[in-house]
Scaffold this motif. Structure first.
Motif, mmCIF file in Angstrom:
data_model
loop_
_atom_site.group_PDB
_atom_site.id
_atom_site.type_symbol
_atom_site.label_atom_id
_atom_site.label_comp_id
_atom_site.label_asym_id
_atom_site.label_seq_id
_atom_site.Cartn_x
_atom_site.Cartn_y
_atom_site.Cartn_z
ATOM 1 N N UNK A 26 32.921 83.819 83.154
ATOM 2 C CA UNK A 26 32.516 82.964 82.042
ATOM 3 C C UNK A 26 31.271 83.567 81.427
ATOM 4 N N UNK A 27 31.333 83.865 80.150
ATOM 5 C CA UNK A 27 30.185 84.423 79.430
ATOM 6 C C UNK A 27 29.439 83.255 78.806
ATOM 7 N N UNK A 28 28.222 83.004 79.290
ATOM 8 C CA UNK A 28 27.488 81.797 78.925
ATOM 9 C C UNK A 28 26.076 82.150 78.470
ATOM 10 N N UNK A 29 25.398 81.154 77.895
ATOM 11 C CA UNK A 29 24.017 81.353 77.477
ATOM 12 C C UNK A 29 23.634 80.448 76.337
ATOM 13 N N UNK A 30 22.477 80.734 75.758
ATOM 14 C CA UNK A 30 21.958 80.020 74.603
ATOM 15 C C UNK A 30 22.882 80.271 73.406
ATOM 16 N N UNK A 31 22.931 79.382 72.428
ATOM 17 C CA UNK A 31 23.735 79.649 71.235
ATOM 18 C C UNK A 31 23.257 80.906 70.504
ATOM 19 N N UNK A 32 24.224 81.642 69.950
ATOM 20 C CA UNK A 32 23.937 82.758 69.054
ATOM 21 C C UNK A 32 23.154 83.889 69.715
ATOM 22 N N UNK A 33 23.470 84.215 70.943
ATOM 23 C CA UNK A 33 22.804 85.322 71.629
ATOM 24 C C UNK A 33 23.754 86.490 71.868
ATOM 25 N N UNK A 34 24.918 86.466 71.235
ATOM 26 C CA UNK A 34 25.838 87.587 71.343
ATOM 27 C C UNK A 34 26.903 87.423 72.405
ATOM 28 N N UNK A 35 27.139 86.191 72.861
ATOM 29 C CA UNK A 35 28.150 85.979 73.905
ATOM 30 C C UNK A 35 29.540 86.417 73.432
ATOM 31 N N UNK A 36 29.924 85.974 72.257
ATOM 32 C CA UNK A 36 31.251 86.310 71.741
ATOM 33 C C UNK A 36 31.390 87.809 71.500
ATOM 34 N N UNK A 129 33.200 76.303 87.529
ATOM 35 C CA UNK A 129 33.521 75.493 88.692
ATOM 36 C C UNK A 129 34.966 75.720 89.167
ATOM 37 N N UNK A 130 35.773 76.348 88.332
ATOM 38 C CA UNK A 130 37.128 76.712 88.732
ATOM 39 C C UNK A 130 37.198 78.132 89.284
ATOM 40 N N UNK A 131 36.033 78.754 89.499
ATOM 41 C CA UNK A 131 36.010 80.043 90.179
ATOM 42 C C UNK A 131 35.545 81.227 89.374
ATOM 43 N N UNK A 132 35.196 81.055 88.112
ATOM 44 C CA UNK A 132 34.772 82.194 87.294
ATOM 45 C C UNK A 132 33.353 82.624 87.654
ATOM 46 N N UNK A 133 33.159 83.939 87.727
ATOM 47 C CA UNK A 133 31.807 84.455 87.886
ATOM 48 C C UNK A 133 31.021 84.248 86.603
ATOM 49 N N UNK A 134 29.706 84.318 86.695
ATOM 50 C CA UNK A 134 28.837 84.013 85.558
ATOM 51 C C UNK A 134 28.254 85.287 84.979
ATOM 52 N N UNK A 135 28.412 85.458 83.673
ATOM 53 C CA UNK A 135 27.705 86.502 82.931
ATOM 54 C C UNK A 135 26.809 85.778 81.939
ATOM 55 N N UNK A 136 25.522 85.747 82.246
ATOM 56 C CA UNK A 136 24.550 85.020 81.422
ATOM 57 C C UNK A 136 23.941 85.994 80.421
ATOM 58 N N UNK A 137 24.010 85.644 79.136
ATOM 59 C CA UNK A 137 23.595 86.541 78.060
ATOM 60 C C UNK A 137 22.331 86.027 77.393
ATOM 61 N N UNK A 138 21.352 86.925 77.237
ATOM 62 C CA UNK A 138 20.123 86.581 76.518
ATOM 63 C C UNK A 138 19.851 87.649 75.471
ATOM 64 N N UNK A 139 19.044 87.290 74.505
ATOM 65 C CA UNK A 139 18.643 88.218 73.446
ATOM 66 C C UNK A 139 17.285 88.804 73.793
ATOM 67 N N UNK A 140 17.272 90.079 74.198
ATOM 68 C CA UNK A 140 16.026 90.723 74.595
ATOM 69 C C UNK A 140 15.095 91.051 73.459
ATOM 70 N N UNK A 141 15.526 90.823 72.225
ATOM 71 C CA UNK A 141 14.638 91.061 71.084
ATOM 72 C C UNK A 141 13.808 89.820 70.749
ATOM 73 N N UNK A 142 14.043 88.731 71.479
ATOM 74 C CA UNK A 142 13.250 87.504 71.311
ATOM 75 C C UNK A 142 12.439 87.265 72.583
ATOM 76 N N UNK A 143 11.250 86.687 72.457
ATOM 77 C CA UNK A 143 10.411 86.459 73.643
ATOM 78 C C UNK A 143 11.071 85.501 74.634
#
Length: 485
Positions: A26-36, A129-143
């Motif tokens: 599951x690719x997750x994170x804050x809105x608009x950080x490049x998840x898609x 919760x159904x078993x997917x590993x987590x890929x958490x995405x952040x924008x490194x160009x923002x503090x």
């Protein structure tokens, strides 16, 4: 792997059943950080919806990476966190030991499943919760900010294997502070730019993912092996397409029935126009085939069909940029058995550097460099009484195959190197220096041997086509490995 079934899965589906045997993420994170964008890149899928507007993704979607019917892994594009602090506050009201925390997260999902206020959180937590590993995405160009800690803490409560990807969306760089923070929550932290990711970087990321969970090592390694095999197939199919393009175009003969014993000028013009139109079609079909091979079926081109930066296949500009230099043309004509005559001075614009007509090789006629007025002879053929026809082809112009090949190679490199996350129009612009990146005199001489054979109109044995294909594949791989565009 058979070519008829080889290919990446293109189907997008709403997640319902998570009972699967392949690794899921599951690719997750804050809105608009490049998840898609990351989902699109890792799934080799340009159908993933990507927008600069926050909140574009409102439902979880499954994007499996499939080769020959086998799912290598599956990615879930999810909405961004909207009310992370409220969710975390609810979880923290339940004082439980660490081993019970996943049960609390599931209880939150069950209790709030129909609450529109927490729709986004439910959508992103369900596949985890159904078993997917987590890929958490952040924008490194923002503090880095404290507001992210609620999201990361929620993910830690799920108990699922996790890694963080730092995506630099803009030019500013806060990577180091992000690494310090993310390292406290995630087993692995990696930099990953989906817009510029290369195939080796893609493989490296998969290798990292395999280390997140012991049970994933074997299936992910098998996925990597199959992925490498399929990547080789993509090269093979691309060079097969280019070889077919060159052979078809150089050997093509266009015929036009005529009523009289002699052809009119209008009929001669018509057969030549049909001849050129057919070669344009060959190029268009080949381009489309290459785009399909690299899974860019939805590509939007800035140029009209068959144009490179506004240049038609038969324009003088195309000959200048994609064709051989004047010196190369003369050398190619001299070694390739071009017609003889006194047109070299005209070819060189009056220059006597090569002694003009003293050199017997005129490359494809006087138009070989400046244009295409002598692509092919136009012959009147047929029986003595009726049923006569005009015939144009096979290709006479010695420069044409290099123009066509250069355009095909440039297009293939541009497509193969293009990230599936990019939604801008592809612009096909090149300079004369592109030829210098891949062609030298020995290679030109080798190519001319095959081009001469193709132009002859004689039957070409499969082994000769295979030799040419291997030659082109070597060039294509070298250009892509060097990341020239």
């Amino acid at each position: 792997m058979g070519q008829k079934t080889a290919g990446y899965g293109r189907r997008e589906s709403v997640v319902e059943d998570m009972t699967v045997s392949h690794p899921t993420f599951a690719v997750v994170g804050h809105p608009n950080k490049g998840k898609s964008s990351i989902v699109s890149t890792l799934a080799f899928d340009d159908t993933v919806q990507i927008s600069d507007t926050p909140g574009t993704t409102t439902k979880k979607r499954s994007f499996p990476l499939t080769v020959d019917g086998k799912v290598l892994y599956e990615l879930f594009d999810t909405p961004g966190f909207q009310r992370a602090r409220s969710v975390l506050a609810w979880l923290q009201k339940h004082e439980v030991t660490a081993d019970k925390r996943p049960e609390v997260v599931q209880a939150f999902i069950n209790e709030h499943r129909d609450n529109p206020r927490f729709n986004d959180e439910i959508e992103l937590l369900e596949p985890i919760m159904n078993g997917a590993g987590i890929i958490y995405v952040v924008d490194g160009s923002k503090p880095y900010g404290e507001e992210y800690e609620a999201e990361m803490e929620i993910l830690r409560w799920t108990g699922q294997p996790s890694m963080a990807l730092i995506n630099l969306i803009d030019d500013t760089n806060y990577v180091e502070e992000w690494k310090r923070a993310l390292g406290q929550y995630f087993k692995m932290v990696r930099l990953f730019n989906p817009m510029k990711a290369t195939f080796p970087q893609h493989l490296s990321l998969l290798e990292s993912i395999a280390q997140l969970k012991e049970e994933w090592i074997a299936p992910v390694n098998e996925s990597i092996r199959l992925f490498k095999v399929y990547h080789e197939q993509m090269f093979e199919r691309t060079t097969q397409s280019i070889t077919r393009l060159l052979h078809q175009s150089l050997a093509h003969v266009e015929r036009l029935p005529i009523r009289s014993e002699e052809a009119t000028e209008a009929e001669k013009t018509l057969v030549l126009e049909r001849y050129k139109a057919k070669l344009r079609t060959y190029e268009e079909v080949s381009q489309h085939r290459v785009e399909q091979i690299w899974h860019h079926e939805n590509l939007e081109k800035a140029q009209q069909a068959l144009l490179f930066d506004g240049m038609d296949l038969f324009s003088k500009e195309s000959a200048s940029l994609f064709g051989l230099s004047r010196k190369e043309l003369l050398l190619t004509g001299a070694t390739g058995g071009a017609v003889t005559g006194a047109g070299v001075d005209l070819l060189l614009g009056g220059s006597t550097l090569f002694l003009g007509s003293a050199i017997g090789a005129v490359v494809g006629g006087t138009s070989a460099f400046f244009g295409f007025s002598e692509l092919s002879d136009v012959k009147v053929l047929g029986q003595k009484l009726g049923k006569k026809y005009l015939e144009a082809g096979p290709m006479k112009n010695v420069n044409f195959p290099y123009i066509l090949l250069n355009r095909a190679l440039f297009h293939a490199v541009k497509i193969a190197q293009r990230s599936h996350a990019i939604r801008d129009k592809v612009v096909l612009e090149m300079g004369r220096d592109f030829t210098d990146l891949w062609m030298d005199d020995p290679l030109r001489k080798s190519l001319e041997k095959y081009h001469k054979l193709f132009r002859s109109g004689d039957e070409v044995k499969p082994e000769m086509l295979k030799e040419y294909e291997q030659l082109i594949e070597t060039v294509l791989k070298r250009l892509i490995d060097r990341n020239v565009l």
